[in-house]
Motif scaffolding. Structure first.
Motif, PDB file in Angstrom:
ATOM      1  N   THR A   1     -15.790 -45.409 -48.311  1.00 38.06           N
ATOM      2  CA  THR A   1     -16.328 -46.065 -47.118  1.00 38.06           C
ATOM      3  C   THR A   1     -15.252 -46.950 -46.499  1.00 38.06           C
ATOM      4  O   THR A   1     -14.650 -47.776 -47.195  1.00 38.06           O
ATOM      5  CB  THR A   1     -17.557 -46.932 -47.455  1.00 38.06           C
ATOM      6  OG1 THR A   1     -18.614 -46.095 -47.915  1.00 38.06           O
ATOM      7  CG2 THR A   1     -18.038 -47.695 -46.232  1.00 38.06           C
ATOM      8  N   VAL A   2     -14.992 -46.756 -45.228  1.00 36.60           N
ATOM      9  CA  VAL A   2     -14.088 -47.630 -44.483  1.00 36.60           C
ATOM     10  C   VAL A   2     -14.925 -48.735 -43.832  1.00 36.60           C
ATOM     11  O   VAL A   2     -15.925 -48.446 -43.165  1.00 36.60           O
ATOM     12  CB  VAL A   2     -13.321 -46.851 -43.402  1.00 36.60           C
ATOM     13  CG1 VAL A   2     -12.423 -47.798 -42.596  1.00 36.60           C
ATOM     14  CG2 VAL A   2     -12.496 -45.742 -44.030  1.00 36.60           C
ATOM     15  N   ILE A   3     -14.527 -49.988 -44.039  1.00 39.51           N
ATOM     16  CA  ILE A   3     -15.255 -51.128 -43.478  1.00 39.51           C
ATOM     17  C   ILE A   3     -14.359 -51.841 -42.474  1.00 39.51           C
ATOM     18  O   ILE A   3     -13.265 -52.298 -42.819  1.00 39.51           O
ATOM     19  CB  ILE A   3     -15.706 -52.100 -44.574  1.00 39.51           C
ATOM     20  CG1 ILE A   3     -16.705 -51.405 -45.514  1.00 39.51           C
ATOM     21  CG2 ILE A   3     -16.328 -53.358 -43.967  1.00 39.51           C
ATOM     22  CD1 ILE A   3     -17.132 -52.246 -46.701  1.00 39.51           C
ATOM     23  N   ILE A   4     -14.847 -51.941 -41.243  1.00 35.88           N
ATOM     24  CA  ILE A   4     -14.114 -52.603 -40.165  1.00 35.88           C
ATOM     25  C   ILE A   4     -14.963 -53.755 -39.638  1.00 35.88           C
ATOM     26  O   ILE A   4     -15.936 -53.534 -38.912  1.00 35.88           O
ATOM     27  CB  ILE A   4     -13.799 -51.630 -39.017  1.00 35.88           C
ATOM     28  CG1 ILE A   4     -13.045 -50.403 -39.527  1.00 35.88           C
ATOM     29  CG2 ILE A   4     -13.005 -52.333 -37.912  1.00 35.88           C
ATOM     30  CD1 ILE A   4     -12.788 -49.341 -38.457  1.00 35.88           C
TER      31      ILE A   4
ATOM     32  N   ALA B   1     -19.052 -60.658 -42.855  1.00 30.16           N
ATOM     33  CA  ALA B   1     -19.042 -59.302 -42.286  1.00 30.16           C
ATOM     34  C   ALA B   1     -18.541 -58.299 -43.320  1.00 30.16           C
ATOM     35  O   ALA B   1     -19.144 -57.228 -43.514  1.00 30.16           O
ATOM     36  CB  ALA B   1     -18.178 -59.263 -41.029  1.00 30.16           C
ATOM     37  N   ARG B   2     -17.438 -58.598 -43.993  1.00 33.62           N
ATOM     38  CA  ARG B   2     -16.945 -57.689 -45.028  1.00 33.62           C
ATOM     39  C   ARG B   2     -17.976 -57.544 -46.150  1.00 33.62           C
ATOM     40  O   ARG B   2     -18.220 -56.438 -46.647  1.00 33.62           O
ATOM     41  CB  ARG B   2     -15.618 -58.196 -45.595  1.00 33.62           C
ATOM     42  CG  ARG B   2     -14.431 -58.059 -44.644  1.00 33.62           C
ATOM     43  CD  ARG B   2     -13.117 -58.251 -45.396  1.00 33.62           C
ATOM     44  NE  ARG B   2     -11.990 -58.285 -44.481  1.00 33.62           N
ATOM     45  CZ  ARG B   2     -11.224 -59.351 -44.275  1.00 33.62           C
ATOM     46  NH1 ARG B   2     -11.454 -60.476 -44.930  1.00 33.62           N
ATOM     47  NH2 ARG B   2     -10.209 -59.307 -43.420  1.00 33.62           N
ATOM     48  N   ASN B   3     -18.555 -58.671 -46.551  1.00 33.22           N
ATOM     49  CA  ASN B   3     -19.540 -58.621 -47.639  1.00 33.22           C
ATOM     50  C   ASN B   3     -20.749 -57.774 -47.266  1.00 33.22           C
ATOM     51  O   ASN B   3     -21.283 -57.025 -48.096  1.00 33.22           O
ATOM     52  CB  ASN B   3     -19.989 -60.038 -48.005  1.00 33.22           C
ATOM     53  CG  ASN B   3     -18.891 -60.849 -48.672  1.00 33.22           C
ATOM     54  OD1 ASN B   3     -17.883 -60.305 -49.130  1.00 33.22           O
ATOM     55  ND2 ASN B   3     -19.070 -62.156 -48.732  1.00 33.22           N
ATOM     56  N   ARG B   4     -21.186 -57.897 -46.032  1.00 33.39           N
ATOM     57  CA  ARG B   4     -22.326 -57.096 -45.581  1.00 33.39           C
ATOM     58  C   ARG B   4     -21.967 -55.607 -45.645  1.00 33.39           C
ATOM     59  O   ARG B   4     -22.769 -54.777 -46.078  1.00 33.39           O
ATOM     60  CB  ARG B   4     -22.678 -57.496 -44.149  1.00 33.39           C
ATOM     61  CG  ARG B   4     -23.913 -56.791 -43.568  1.00 33.39           C
ATOM     62  CD  ARG B   4     -25.181 -57.512 -43.912  1.00 33.39           C
ATOM     63  NE  ARG B   4     -26.336 -56.851 -43.323  1.00 33.39           N
ATOM     64  CZ  ARG B   4     -26.761 -57.037 -42.078  1.00 33.39           C
ATOM     65  NH1 ARG B   4     -26.121 -57.887 -41.270  1.00 33.39           N
ATOM     66  NH2 ARG B   4     -27.842 -56.400 -41.628  1.00 33.39           N
ATOM     67  N   GLY B   5     -20.749 -55.287 -45.223  1.00 33.97           N
ATOM     68  CA  GLY B   5     -20.308 -53.900 -45.281  1.00 33.97           C
ATOM     69  C   GLY B   5     -20.242 -53.379 -46.701  1.00 33.97           C
ATOM     70  O   GLY B   5     -20.647 -52.242 -46.983  1.00 33.97           O
ATOM     71  N   ILE B   6     -19.723 -54.192 -47.627  1.00 44.53           N
ATOM     72  CA  ILE B   6     -19.628 -53.784 -49.032  1.00 44.53           C
ATOM     73  C   ILE B   6     -21.020 -53.501 -49.593  1.00 44.53           C
ATOM     74  O   ILE B   6     -21.244 -52.498 -50.283  1.00 44.53           O
ATOM     75  CB  ILE B   6     -18.922 -54.878 -49.859  1.00 44.53           C
ATOM     76  CG1 ILE B   6     -17.458 -55.017 -49.426  1.00 44.53           C
ATOM     77  CG2 ILE B   6     -19.006 -54.568 -51.350  1.00 44.53           C
ATOM     78  CD1 ILE B   6     -16.778 -56.275 -49.936  1.00 44.53           C
ATOM     79  N   LYS B   7     -21.965 -54.378 -49.289  1.00 41.13           N
ATOM     80  CA  LYS B   7     -23.329 -54.209 -49.810  1.00 41.13           C
ATOM     81  C   LYS B   7     -23.999 -52.952 -49.262  1.00 41.13           C
ATOM     82  O   LYS B   7     -24.792 -52.297 -49.956  1.00 41.13           O
ATOM     83  CB  LYS B   7     -24.173 -55.435 -49.467  1.00 41.13           C
ATOM     84  CG  LYS B   7     -23.760 -56.705 -50.193  1.00 41.13           C
ATOM     85  CD  LYS B   7     -24.564 -57.900 -49.700  1.00 41.13           C
ATOM     86  CE  LYS B   7     -24.122 -59.196 -50.365  1.00 41.13           C
ATOM     87  NZ  LYS B   7     -24.856 -60.379 -49.837  1.00 41.13           N
ATOM     88  N   LYS B   8     -23.682 -52.599 -48.020  1.00 41.84           N
ATOM     89  CA  LYS B   8     -24.327 -51.447 -47.377  1.00 41.84           C
ATOM     90  C   LYS B   8     -23.569 -50.145 -47.611  1.00 41.84           C
ATOM     91  O   LYS B   8     -24.100 -49.065 -47.338  1.00 41.84           O
ATOM     92  CB  LYS B   8     -24.442 -51.697 -45.874  1.00 41.84           C
ATOM     93  CG  LYS B   8     -25.337 -52.871 -45.491  1.00 41.84           C
ATOM     94  CD  LYS B   8     -26.793 -52.585 -45.801  1.00 41.84           C
ATOM     95  CE  LYS B   8     -27.700 -53.709 -45.296  1.00 41.84           C
ATOM     96  NZ  LYS B   8     -29.133 -53.432 -45.604  1.00 41.84           N
TER      97      LYS B   8
ATOM     98  N   ALA C   1     -21.990 -46.775 -48.916  1.00 41.73           N
ATOM     99  CA  ALA C   1     -22.432 -45.714 -49.825  1.00 41.73           C
ATOM    100  C   ALA C   1     -21.310 -45.283 -50.771  1.00 41.73           C
ATOM    101  O   ALA C   1     -21.573 -44.732 -51.836  1.00 41.73           O
ATOM    102  CB  ALA C   1     -22.919 -44.514 -49.021  1.00 41.73           C
ATOM    103  N   GLY C   2     -20.052 -45.519 -50.382  1.00 42.96           N
ATOM    104  CA  GLY C   2     -18.924 -45.040 -51.165  1.00 42.96           C
ATOM    105  C   GLY C   2     -18.645 -45.857 -52.409  1.00 42.96           C
ATOM    106  O   GLY C   2     -18.927 -47.057 -52.463  1.00 42.96           O
ATOM    107  N   GLU C   3     -18.050 -45.202 -53.408  1.00 39.64           N
ATOM    108  CA  GLU C   3     -17.586 -45.900 -54.602  1.00 39.64           C
ATOM    109  C   GLU C   3     -16.303 -46.666 -54.315  1.00 39.64           C
ATOM    110  O   GLU C   3     -16.010 -47.670 -54.957  1.00 39.64           O
ATOM    111  CB  GLU C   3     -17.345 -44.913 -55.738  1.00 39.64           C
ATOM    112  CG  GLU C   3     -18.595 -44.250 -56.287  1.00 39.64           C
ATOM    113  CD  GLU C   3     -18.271 -43.344 -57.457  1.00 39.64           C
ATOM    114  OE1 GLU C   3     -17.169 -43.473 -58.026  1.00 39.64           O
ATOM    115  OE2 GLU C   3     -19.112 -42.504 -57.801  1.00 39.64           O
TER     116      GLU C   3
END
Length: 286
Positions: free
Chosen positions: A11-14, A75-82, A84-86
């Motif tokens: 998962t790429v998080i921006i 914002a990064r934390n929200r992305g990490i929690k959501k 799907a990727g390992e």
């Protein structure tokens, strides 16, 4: 035997905030990868510049998560929690990747199965011109805790990390208004080896008016990060001494800066911060 690391679980998080004009450059650099990730998440941290419309009309394959303005860490934390990727790959919304970033990184991770995090070389662009990174930002790999102490030598946009690391050490510290990445790399590097790829796989853009990293006073957050890590039970003797030396140095510089600005109470406070961590003659904390 370690399992094969696959781009099918990346998962790429921006994270972004009011960067509608810059965001397409970042997104296009992900979509133009020679090996595509399984998921792209943009976390909109309360933008008011039409970011939502941009994503919905031009980037329909991108997963948009919106929140009220809470800062880049949340914002990064929200992305990490959501996610799907390992595996999590970070990209700041004002940076971009070179086309083979993910392909090269995952080839290296598969060749080095004991590593759960990697970072790479990067190209620095400042005010539209390529510049050489200062020598103090020289990158390296392995157990690099001491190398991570003086400056933030790891750029978020170069990092790919397995989500199990976050399960072990926690997420980004949202109480830090800056230096949240410096804090994260200290917490990781004291416990994990970090794979370094010398390939220049990211373009880092600097010089935006809203960036905080060059403003006076930001070192207060690096000092807080150092205070936190000095309380870590995982810090070994030489690492403790090195961290204390950097804390002492940063407190002295910060106190002098505060004194020059007439902030005497703040100067006196930071003059005494490091004393709580001093060692006695036997190498133990007083």
């Amino acid at each position: 035997m370690k399992s094969h690391r696959s781009l099918e679980s990346v998962t790429v998080i921006i994270p972004t905030y009011n960067r509608r004009s810059l965001l397409p450059r970042a997104l296009d650099s992900v979509l133009n990868q020679t090996a595509l990730p399984s998921e792209i998440i943009v976390v909109d941290d309360g933008s008011s510049d039409g970011t939502r419309d941009l994503i919905q009309t031009k980037y329909s394959s991108v997963r948009l998560i919106e929140q009220e303005n809470q800062g880049v860490s949340q914002a990064r934390n929200r992305g990490i929690k959501k996610a799907a990727g390992e595996w999590i790959a970070f990209l700041d919304s004002d940076d971009e990747w070179l086309p083979q970033k993910l392909e090269i990184a995952f080839e290296a991770l598969n060749q080095n199965p004991d590593y759960l995090i990697c970072h790479s070389g990067e190209i620095w662009i400042r005010k539209g011109k390529r510049v050489a990174p200062p020598a103090r930002y020289a990158k390296s790999g392995g157990y690099i805790f001491k190398e991570c102490l003086p400056v933030c030598m790891i750029s978020p946009s170069t990092v790919i990390i397995h989500r199990n690391i976050f399960a072990t050490i926690g997420l980004f510290d949202a109480s830090l208004q800056a230096a949240e990445d410096y804090d994260m790399w200290l917490r990781i590097s004291v416990r994990y080896p970090i794979l370094y790829l010398p390939d220049l796989l990211t373009i880092k853009f600097d010089g935006h008016s809203e960036q905080l990293s060059h403003q006076w006073g930001i070192d207060r957050y690096r000092i807080r990060a150092l205070e936190k890590i000095l309380k870590s039970p995982y810090l070994r003797g030489e690492e403790y001494v090195a961290a204390l030396a950097i804390l002492t140095e940063k407190c002295k510089i910060f106190a002098n800066g505060a004194r020059k600005r007439g902030k005497l109470q703040e100067a006196n406070f930071y003059t005494s911060v490091a004393s709580q961590f001093l060692l006695d003659g036997t190498g133990k904390k007083e």
